[in-house]
Design a protein around this motif. Structure first.
Motif, PDB file in Angstrom:
ATOM      1  N   ILE A   1      -1.783 -15.411 -16.299  1.00  0.00           N
ATOM      2  CA  ILE A   1      -2.519 -14.163 -16.486  1.00  0.00           C
ATOM      3  C   ILE A   1      -3.400 -13.814 -15.284  1.00  0.00           C
ATOM      4  O   ILE A   1      -3.410 -12.652 -14.854  1.00  0.00           O
ATOM      5  CB  ILE A   1      -3.343 -14.203 -17.790  1.00  0.00           C
TER       6      ILE A   1
ATOM      7  N   PHE B   1      -2.982 -10.330 -13.466  1.00  0.00           N
ATOM      8  CA  PHE B   1      -4.098  -9.382 -13.478  1.00  0.00           C
ATOM      9  C   PHE B   1      -4.440  -8.935 -12.056  1.00  0.00           C
ATOM     10  O   PHE B   1      -4.634  -7.739 -11.793  1.00  0.00           O
ATOM     11  CB  PHE B   1      -5.326 -10.025 -14.133  1.00  0.00           C
TER      12      PHE B   1
ATOM     13  N   SER C   1       1.185  -7.720 -15.400  1.00  0.00           N
ATOM     14  CA  SER C   1       0.532  -6.616 -14.700  1.00  0.00           C
ATOM     15  C   SER C   1       0.678  -5.317 -15.486  1.00  0.00           C
ATOM     16  O   SER C   1      -0.270  -4.525 -15.591  1.00  0.00           O
ATOM     17  CB  SER C   1       1.132  -6.435 -13.300  1.00  0.00           C
TER      18      SER C   1
ATOM     19  N   VAL D   1      -1.540  -5.367 -18.578  1.00  0.00           N
ATOM     20  CA  VAL D   1      -2.937  -5.169 -18.192  1.00  0.00           C
ATOM     21  C   VAL D   1      -3.206  -3.713 -17.852  1.00  0.00           C
ATOM     22  O   VAL D   1      -4.275  -3.163 -18.176  1.00  0.00           O
ATOM     23  CB  VAL D   1      -3.284  -6.078 -16.988  1.00  0.00           C
ATOM     24  N   SER D   2      -2.241  -3.063 -17.218  1.00  0.00           N
ATOM     25  CA  SER D   2      -2.439  -1.701 -16.733  1.00  0.00           C
ATOM     26  C   SER D   2      -2.412  -0.649 -17.839  1.00  0.00           C
ATOM     27  O   SER D   2      -3.104   0.373 -17.741  1.00  0.00           O
ATOM     28  CB  SER D   2      -1.363  -1.357 -15.694  1.00  0.00           C
TER      29      SER D   2
END
Length: 282
Positions: free
Chosen positions: A39, A43, A168, A171-172
Motif C-alpha cells: 500500500i 499510495f 494507486s 487510492v485515487s
C-alpha cells in the motif's frame, strides 16, 4: 485528478486482462499481509502520478519535465533522512548543478536584457510534490523487491507493478470524488461524446502503464549506469519533444538551465562509479 484517475483505470483494466487472458500472465498469489505491505508504494505512486498530471496541466510541459528531472535531489534528501541511506559526498555535490539548472530554467531574459521569472506556481509546486512522492515510491518499491519471499508469491516485477497500479487507482478514486466529484458527470458525458478525449485517455493510460512496467523490468536486465544513461536520454527527448509539439520556447536561459540540470542528473547517476578506487591486480 479526474484525468489521472482515468489513466490509472485504463492501466487496471489492462493488468486484469493480462491475468485472465489465456497464456498471458500468471496471476499473483499474494496474502492479505503482502497487499498491506504494498500500500505505501501504491499510495506514493498515485501521488506522484496525480501531481505530475496537475503540474503539466498548470504550467508548461517542458518546464514541468525540467523540474521533474531534479528528482535525484529529493531522492537523496528523503533517502538520507527518512530511510537512513548513505549518500556519497560526490552525489551531494551533484545536486548543485541539478538545482541550479532548475533555477535557471525558471528565468527568462527579455529583449531589453532584463530577467524575470517565467513559470507558474501550480506547475512548479506540482512537479516538486511529484518528485517527493516519486522518491518515497522508489524507496518503498525497493523494499518490496528485496523481499524475496514476497517476490516468489507476486510472480515477477510485472505483477508487482500491476498490483501497485490497482492500489494507486483505489487510492485515487475517493480523492477524485472529494476534489472533483461535482464535475465528474460532465467528464463522463465528454468521454462518451468527444472522441479526442476518449482516445487520449486510453492511449495515455496504456502508454503510461507500458512505459512504467517496461522501466521496472529493464532494471533487472541492464546495469545501473546504462539505465542512468537511458533515463537521461529520455528526459532530453521528452523536454525537446514536448517543446516542439506544444510550441514552448526553451531558448536562452531556459535552454542553458535545462542542459545544466540534465547534465547534473547524469553525473549524479554515474559519479560513484567514476570516482570509486580501482582495485589493483595482484
Amino acid at each position: 485528478m479526474t484525468l489521472a484517475t482515468a489513466q490509472l483505470g485504463v492501466g487496471v483494466i489492462y493488468a486484469l486482462f493480462l491475468w485472465v487472458a489465456p497464456d498471458a500472465r500468471k496471476p499473483p498469489s499474494i496474502t492479505f499481509a503482502d497487499f498491506l505491505k504494498m500500500i505505501p508504494a501504491g499510495f506514493c505512486s498515485a501521488g506522484a502520478h496525480a501531481a505530475s498530471v496537475f503540474s503539466l496541466a498548470a504550467g508548461g510541459v517542458a518546464f514541468g519535465q525540467i523540474v521533474k528531472a531534479s528528482e535525484p535531489a529529493f531522492a537523496a534528501v528523503i533517502g538520507t533522512f527518512v530511510y537512513k541511506k548513505k549518500i556519497s559526498i560526490y552525489k551531494w555535490l551533484c545536486l548543485i548543478p541539478i538545482i541550479g539548472g532548475v533555477i535557471l530554467a525558471a528565468l527568462k531574459q527579455n529583449k531589453d536584457g532584463s530577467i524575470e521569472l517565467d513559470f507558474t506556481i501550480g506547475g512548479l509546486v506540482g512537479a516538486l510534490v511529484a518528485n517527493a512522492f516519486a522518491a518515497f515510491k522508489g524507496n518503498e518499491s525497493k523494499k518490496l523487491v528485496e523481499d524475496k519471499d514476497m517476490q516468489s508469491r507476486i510472480g515477477g516485477v510485472g505483477n508487482q507493478f500491476a498490483i501497485m497500479t490497482i492500489i494507486s487507482f483505489l487510492v485515487s478514486v475517493p480523492l477524485l470524488f472529494f476534489k472533483e466529484g461535482a464535475i465528474f458527470p460532465e467528464f463522463i458525458e465528454l468521454f462518451k461524446t468527444k472522441q479526442e478525449l476518449y482516445t487520449n485517455v486510453i492511449y495515455s493510460g496504456l502508454t503510461f502503464y507500458a512505459y512504467n512496467e517496461l522501466a521496472t523490468k529493464t532494471l533487472t536486465k541492464i546495469s545501473a549506469v546504462t539505465n542512468s544513461v537511458a533515463n537521461t536520454a529520455k528526459r532530453v527527448v521528452v523536454i525537446v519533444g514536448s517543446a516542439i509539439v506544444f510550441k514552448e520556447s526553451i531558448s536562452g536561459l531556459k535552454a542553458i538551465g535545462c542542459a545544466i540540470c540534465i547534465g547534473g542528473v547524469f553525473l549524479d547517476s554515474v559519479i560513484d562509479d567514476l570516482v570509486k578506487p580501482k582495485t589493483k591486480k595482484a
